[in-house]
Write a protein that holds these residues in place. Structure first.
Motif, mmCIF file in Angstrom:
data_model
loop_
_atom_site.group_PDB
_atom_site.id
_atom_site.type_symbol
_atom_site.label_atom_id
_atom_site.label_comp_id
_atom_site.label_asym_id
_atom_site.label_seq_id
_atom_site.Cartn_x
_atom_site.Cartn_y
_atom_site.Cartn_z
ATOM 1 N N GLU A 605 3.976 -52.898 34.129
ATOM 2 C CA GLU A 605 3.288 -51.823 34.860
ATOM 3 C C GLU A 605 4.003 -50.485 34.675
ATOM 4 O OE1 GLU A 605 3.539 -53.851 38.608
ATOM 5 O OE2 GLU A 605 1.356 -54.097 38.688
ATOM 6 N N LEU A 606 5.333 -50.513 34.693
ATOM 7 C CA LEU A 606 6.096 -49.272 34.482
ATOM 8 C C LEU A 606 5.885 -48.740 33.063
ATOM 9 C CD1 LEU A 606 9.457 -50.170 36.274
ATOM 10 C CD2 LEU A 606 7.708 -48.558 37.064
ATOM 11 N N ARG A 607 5.814 -49.663 32.115
ATOM 12 C CA ARG A 607 5.573 -49.246 30.726
ATOM 13 C C ARG A 607 4.210 -48.554 30.608
ATOM 14 N NH1 ARG A 607 2.541 -51.889 27.201
ATOM 15 N NH2 ARG A 607 2.804 -51.547 24.952
ATOM 16 N N ASP A 608 3.167 -49.175 31.173
ATOM 17 C CA ASP A 608 1.829 -48.571 31.110
ATOM 18 C C ASP A 608 1.804 -47.225 31.832
ATOM 19 O OD1 ASP A 608 0.933 -50.730 29.692
ATOM 20 O OD2 ASP A 608 0.064 -51.762 31.432
ATOM 21 N N LEU A 609 2.517 -47.134 32.971
ATOM 22 C CA LEU A 609 2.547 -45.892 33.742
ATOM 23 C C LEU A 609 3.216 -44.768 32.933
ATOM 24 C CD1 LEU A 609 1.882 -44.545 36.428
ATOM 25 C CD2 LEU A 609 4.101 -45.350 37.289
ATOM 26 N N HIS A 616 -1.973 -38.617 29.284
ATOM 27 C CA HIS A 616 -3.122 -38.446 30.180
ATOM 28 C C HIS A 616 -4.020 -37.274 29.771
ATOM 29 C CE1 HIS A 616 -0.385 -35.421 31.930
ATOM 30 N NE2 HIS A 616 -1.482 -34.853 32.444
ATOM 31 N N SER A 617 -3.516 -36.349 28.962
ATOM 32 C CA SER A 617 -4.319 -35.182 28.560
ATOM 33 C C SER A 617 -4.736 -35.233 27.101
ATOM 34 C CB SER A 617 -3.522 -33.891 28.803
ATOM 35 O OG SER A 617 -3.226 -33.730 30.183
ATOM 36 N N ILE A 618 -4.599 -36.429 26.459
ATOM 37 C CA ILE A 618 -4.864 -36.489 25.025
ATOM 38 C C ILE A 618 -6.321 -36.192 24.690
ATOM 39 C CG2 ILE A 618 -5.376 -38.972 24.945
ATOM 40 C CD1 ILE A 618 -3.802 -39.024 22.307
ATOM 41 N N GLY A 619 -7.219 -36.416 25.668
ATOM 42 C CA GLY A 619 -8.640 -36.149 25.409
ATOM 43 C C GLY A 619 -8.957 -34.677 25.226
ATOM 44 N N LYS A 620 -8.055 -33.792 25.641
ATOM 45 C CA LYS A 620 -8.291 -32.349 25.496
ATOM 46 C C LYS A 620 -8.310 -31.907 24.041
ATOM 47 C CE LYS A 620 -6.386 -30.977 30.002
ATOM 48 N NZ LYS A 620 -5.350 -30.182 30.687
ATOM 49 N N HIS A 645 -12.785 -34.727 29.095
ATOM 50 C CA HIS A 645 -11.584 -35.087 28.326
ATOM 51 C C HIS A 645 -10.950 -36.409 28.758
ATOM 52 C CE1 HIS A 645 -8.027 -34.389 30.911
ATOM 53 N NE2 HIS A 645 -8.751 -33.465 31.537
ATOM 54 N N PRO A 646 -10.993 -36.856 30.064
ATOM 55 C CA PRO A 646 -10.448 -38.182 30.373
ATOM 56 C C PRO A 646 -11.201 -39.295 29.656
ATOM 57 C CG PRO A 646 -10.631 -36.871 32.370
ATOM 58 C CD PRO A 646 -11.375 -36.128 31.308
ATOM 59 N N ILE A 647 -12.525 -39.136 29.535
ATOM 60 C CA ILE A 647 -13.312 -40.160 28.837
ATOM 61 C C ILE A 647 -12.938 -40.187 27.364
ATOM 62 C CG2 ILE A 647 -15.635 -40.872 28.222
ATOM 63 C CD1 ILE A 647 -16.608 -39.589 30.816
ATOM 64 N N LEU A 648 -12.783 -38.994 26.771
ATOM 65 C CA LEU A 648 -12.415 -38.920 25.357
ATOM 66 C C LEU A 648 -11.014 -39.491 25.139
ATOM 67 C CD1 LEU A 648 -13.766 -35.345 24.550
ATOM 68 C CD2 LEU A 648 -14.774 -37.534 23.895
ATOM 69 N N GLY A 649 -10.088 -39.209 26.067
ATOM 70 C CA GLY A 649 -8.730 -39.755 25.944
ATOM 71 C C GLY A 649 -8.715 -41.268 26.010
ATOM 72 N N ALA A 650 -9.520 -41.828 26.937
ATOM 73 C CA ALA A 650 -9.599 -43.281 27.045
ATOM 74 C C ALA A 650 -10.148 -43.893 25.767
ATOM 75 C CB ALA A 650 -10.458 -43.663 28.244
ATOM 76 N N ARG A 651 -11.159 -43.198 25.145
ATOM 77 C CA ARG A 651 -11.732 -43.718 23.911
ATOM 78 C C ARG A 651 -10.718 -43.683 22.768
ATOM 79 N NH1 ARG A 651 -17.686 -40.723 24.206
ATOM 80 N NH2 ARG A 651 -18.538 -42.071 25.871
ATOM 81 N N LEU A 659 -1.842 -50.502 24.098
ATOM 82 C CA LEU A 659 -2.072 -49.495 25.133
ATOM 83 C C LEU A 659 -3.308 -49.800 25.976
ATOM 84 C CD1 LEU A 659 -1.242 -46.189 23.194
ATOM 85 C CD2 LEU A 659 0.207 -47.446 24.803
ATOM 86 N N GLN A 660 -3.752 -51.060 25.940
ATOM 87 C CA GLN A 660 -4.947 -51.401 26.706
ATOM 88 C C GLN A 660 -4.751 -51.208 28.203
ATOM 89 O OE1 GLN A 660 -8.050 -52.223 25.278
ATOM 90 N NE2 GLN A 660 -6.818 -51.372 23.606
ATOM 91 N N GLY A 661 -3.539 -51.450 28.678
ATOM 92 C CA GLY A 661 -3.272 -51.235 30.097
ATOM 93 C C GLY A 661 -3.205 -49.770 30.478
ATOM 94 N N VAL A 662 -3.074 -48.893 29.470
ATOM 95 C CA VAL A 662 -2.971 -47.453 29.723
ATOM 96 C C VAL A 662 -4.346 -46.811 29.868
ATOM 97 C CG1 VAL A 662 -2.117 -45.286 28.745
ATOM 98 C CG2 VAL A 662 -0.773 -47.393 28.495
ATOM 99 N N VAL A 663 -5.370 -47.370 29.185
ATOM 100 C CA VAL A 663 -6.705 -46.769 29.109
ATOM 101 C C VAL A 663 -7.288 -46.462 30.485
ATOM 102 C CG1 VAL A 663 -9.078 -47.152 28.359
ATOM 103 C CG2 VAL A 663 -7.164 -47.753 26.841
ATOM 104 N N PRO A 664 -7.353 -47.421 31.439
ATOM 105 C CA PRO A 664 -7.954 -47.095 32.745
ATOM 106 C C PRO A 664 -7.158 -46.048 33.528
ATOM 107 C CG PRO A 664 -6.962 -49.279 32.788
ATOM 108 C CD PRO A 664 -6.957 -48.849 31.360
ATOM 109 N N ILE A 665 -5.847 -45.978 33.299
ATOM 110 C CA ILE A 665 -5.040 -44.982 34.014
ATOM 111 C C ILE A 665 -5.363 -43.587 33.492
ATOM 112 C CG2 ILE A 665 -2.695 -44.263 34.589
ATOM 113 C CD1 ILE A 665 -1.800 -47.123 34.137
#
Length: 680
Positions: A605-609, A616-620, A645-651, A659-665
């Motif tokens: 969890e700490l790794r994903d966090l 978190h801003s990669i979608g920008k 941009h959050p949707i684009l970052g998740a994609r 990084l699957q655990g990172v996507v929803p965050i």
């Protein structure tokens, strides 16, 4: 030496007390010439000579042709003198046979009592019958009565002694034995007394009488030999059944010993396995002086068992001291407290090859013969089969357990993504599976090995090992495990290193994956521990599993670093376009991880966090630079573009497996508890 039961000692004392009057009276008869000295001497010598070839009917029971001389003394001498002849002949025979003092005393007293009683009966019957019957008939009638008295006394005393020794029970087998013994002794004694009486009447009958004695003796001896052979074969059948009933070697050997004890005179017994590479004998079962002894080991050099195994032939010592010299065997000392007078050793054979030895010993001289040796050799083959079955079962069980351990190890290591936790889990599993004192792992770092983890209690200060050192270089070049011990012949440097950490043995196993050196596994023991071939094989398998997992972890980390490098480049570009400070993302990540630790998040969890904070801003990256740099308020249309941009970052991140655990965050990074956040 095996102690004599108290009841047996009391019985011997009673026998001596009852026999003593006959012996005292006999001595006075000889002194006072009531018994002719020359007849006493001749019959005494005859009794001694004939007692040298007894007929063994039980391990502790014998019939002797000396009864001929004894019955002659009953006829020709007074009761006391007859008792003196019988006791003297038996005493001389026992002294020649070097029997224990208590046996000499008991046997002399018993035969004196029986002979004195028989002679008394003879005198009594012949005195009463002489007046009412023909003198010849009276003599024969008295002789038959004397035989009945002699045989009855002998059998009664034998049964009483065996009962006192605890080796006789009133069961069907015992009754059959008594019946056979009484018949044989009556047959032999009646023929003897009738022949003596006939010779007394007409001395010329002595000519056909001697062959009759010899033939009768041979017939009785052959009969008891056949019966004894049948008992030995029955014991062998019982041993075969015992071998088939259990897979526990100690249980099997205990049952084998119980059957051997029924057939042979046994005061000590052992089953030993030879460890030829180590030059040691491993005693798997030991019995002496009425109790079992804990298994032990001793050097094979100079032992009868070692000689038996080396020659692959059984050894029979009827008299240990005499036969040892005659056969050219080395000086030996008893392995226990018992001093053997006779013994047998037979090899344990598997597939025609001796693997150990089985032995029985007795405090009696001449306790065994060739037939006994054949029985022991056959029992040895059965015992070897039991050992093979038990070892096969043990190996099968160990293999099953090993496969389970390997499966569990593979599953356990697969759960670890971080290299540090993986190495720790691997070292701990190796220590558990191998039963070692500690396990340590050094990982490859170019021209050296770097310390990674140890299960030992003491932390090491040897953090690097140069590959150029002799031991490591030999290990790397050979690609095979190397064992080192604190013993003569090893390098002084290796011995000093072992002593420094309190170990006696270490095994170095290279960790290789696809011909690439990953590291080196050190397995240590605090006691001397020669690594067996099966242990080497197991360590090789464990090293293969561990090396593959470590290499996979390294590749995973390299792939992760490549992904992170790419994504970090994108993030840096975004930071530049978004006019953030260069360390903004790192500060956000540090704060988020610190908060997660306060909330006691797990490692994953700490790794994903952390990664979510960094990305978190990669979608920008898809948001026009003009919108990111705009200083005034955004229009509704512009805000809609930015809030995508959050949707684009998740994609962007969802295509990266680790990084699957990172996507929803990342998708929810701009959400708020009051529902005013975005995108959802």
């Amino acid at each position: 030496m095996k102690p004599v039961p108290r009841t047996a000692v009391v019985l011997v004392g009673v026998t001596v007390v009852l026999a003593l009057p006959y012996l005292v009276v006999g001595a006075f008869d000889v002194v006072d010439a009531r018994a002719r000295v020359e007849i006493v001497v001749v019959l005494l010598g005859l009794a001694f000579l004939l007692s040298l070839r007894p007929i063994r009917v039980q391990p502790n029971t014998e019939l002797s042709p000396s009864d001929v001389a004894v019955l002659a003394s009953v006829v020709f001498l007074t009761p006391g003198a007859a008792a003196l002849v019988a006791a003297g002949g038996r005493c001389l025979a026992d002294l020649v046979g070097r029997k224990r003092p208590i046996q000499v005393v008991r046997n002399a007293a018993a035969v004196a009592l029986a002979t004195g009683a028989a002679a008394s009966v003879y005198r009594l019957v012949i005195g009463d019958a002489a007046a009412a019957a023909d003198p010849a008939a009276a003599t024969i009638l008295a002789g038959v009565a004397a035989v009945l008295a002699l045989v009855g006394m002998d059998i009664t005393q034998i049964v009483a002694l065996q009962r006192a020794l605890g080796s006789f029970a009133f069961d069907s087998t015992a009754r059959q034995w008594v019946s056979r013994t009484v018949r044989a002794q009556l047959l032999w004694s009646l023929v003897a007394i009738i022949t003596v009486e006939v010779v007394l009447i007409e001395p010329w009958f002595l000519v056909p009488g001697i062959p009759l004695f010899v033939l009768g003796y041979m017939e009785i001896r052959a009969r008891f030999a056949a019966e004894r052979r049948a008992r030995l074969l029955a014991a062998l059948v019982d041993v075969s059944h015992a071998v088939a009933m259990s897979l526990d070697p100690v249980t099997v050997f205990r049952d084998v010993f119980a059957q051997v004890r029924k057939a042979l005179d046994v005061d000590a017994f052992y089953v030993a396995i030879a460890d030829q590479p180590r030059g040691m004998l491993s005693f798997r079962y030991l019995y002496e002086n009425g109790h079992e002894i804990e298994p032990e080991e001793s050097p094979i050099e100079g032992t009868l068992a070692g000689i038996c195994i080396a020659r692959d032939a059984p050894i029979l010592l009827r008299d240990v001291d005499r036969d040892r010299t005659r056969l050219g065997l080395p000086e030996r000392s008893a392995w226990g407290t018992l001093v053997e007078r006779s013994l047998m050793v037979a090899p344990l054979r598997l597939q025609g090859r001796p693997i150990g030895a089985i032995s029985v010993q007795s405090v009696r001289a001449n306790a065994y013969d060739g037939g006994d040796l054949e029985l022991l050799a056959a029992i040895g083959n059965e015992a070897a089969t039991a050992i093979e079955r038990a070892d096969l079962y043990a190996r099968t069980t160990a293999l099953s357990r090993r496969l389970f351990d390997l499966h569990r190890l593979g599953v356990e290591l697969a759960e670890h993504k971080e290299l540090a936790s993986l190495v720790k889990a691997f070292a701990t599993s190796v220590q558990r599976v191998m039963g070692a004192s500690a396990a340590a792992i050094y990982l490859d770092a170019g021209d050296r090995l770097e310390f990674s983890f140890t299960t030992g209690n003491d932390t090491t200060d040897i953090l690097t090992l140069p590959k150029s050192s002799p031991a490591i270089a030999r290990l790397v070049d050979s690609a095979e495990g190397v064992e080192l011990h604190d013993r003569d012949g090893e390098s002084e440097q290796a011995r000093q290193m072992l002593r420094r950490f309190g170990h006696r043995s270490v095994f170095l196993q290279p960790l290789r994956a696809a011909d690439r050196l990953v590291g080196v596994l050190f397995v240590t023991w605090r006691e001397a521990h020669p690594v067996a071939a099966e242990e080497r094989e197991l360590l090789g398998v464990l090293a293969g599993i561990g090396a593959a997992q470590i290499r996979s972890s390294e590749l995973y980390r390299e792939l992760e670093d490549a992904y992170l490098s790419t994504v970090s480049t994108l993030t840096a570009t975004i930071q530049a376009r978004d006019q953030y400070r260069e360390d903004h993302q790192r500060r956000v990540a540090a704060d988020a991880v610190a908060l997660g630790q306060r909330l006691e998040f797990g490692e994953e969890e700490l790794r994903d966090l952390r990664y979510a904070s960094l990305f978190h801003s990669i979608g920008k990256i898809a948001v026009p630079a003009g919108l990111l740099a705009k200083r005034g308020p955004l229009t509704r249309e512009e805000r809609a573009v930015v809030e995508e941009h959050p949707i684009l970052g998740a994609r962007i991140l969802e295509s990266i497996a680790f990084l699957q655990g990172v996507v929803p965050i990342v998708r929810a990074a701009n959400e708020r508890y009051d529902g005013t956040g975005y995108p959802d």
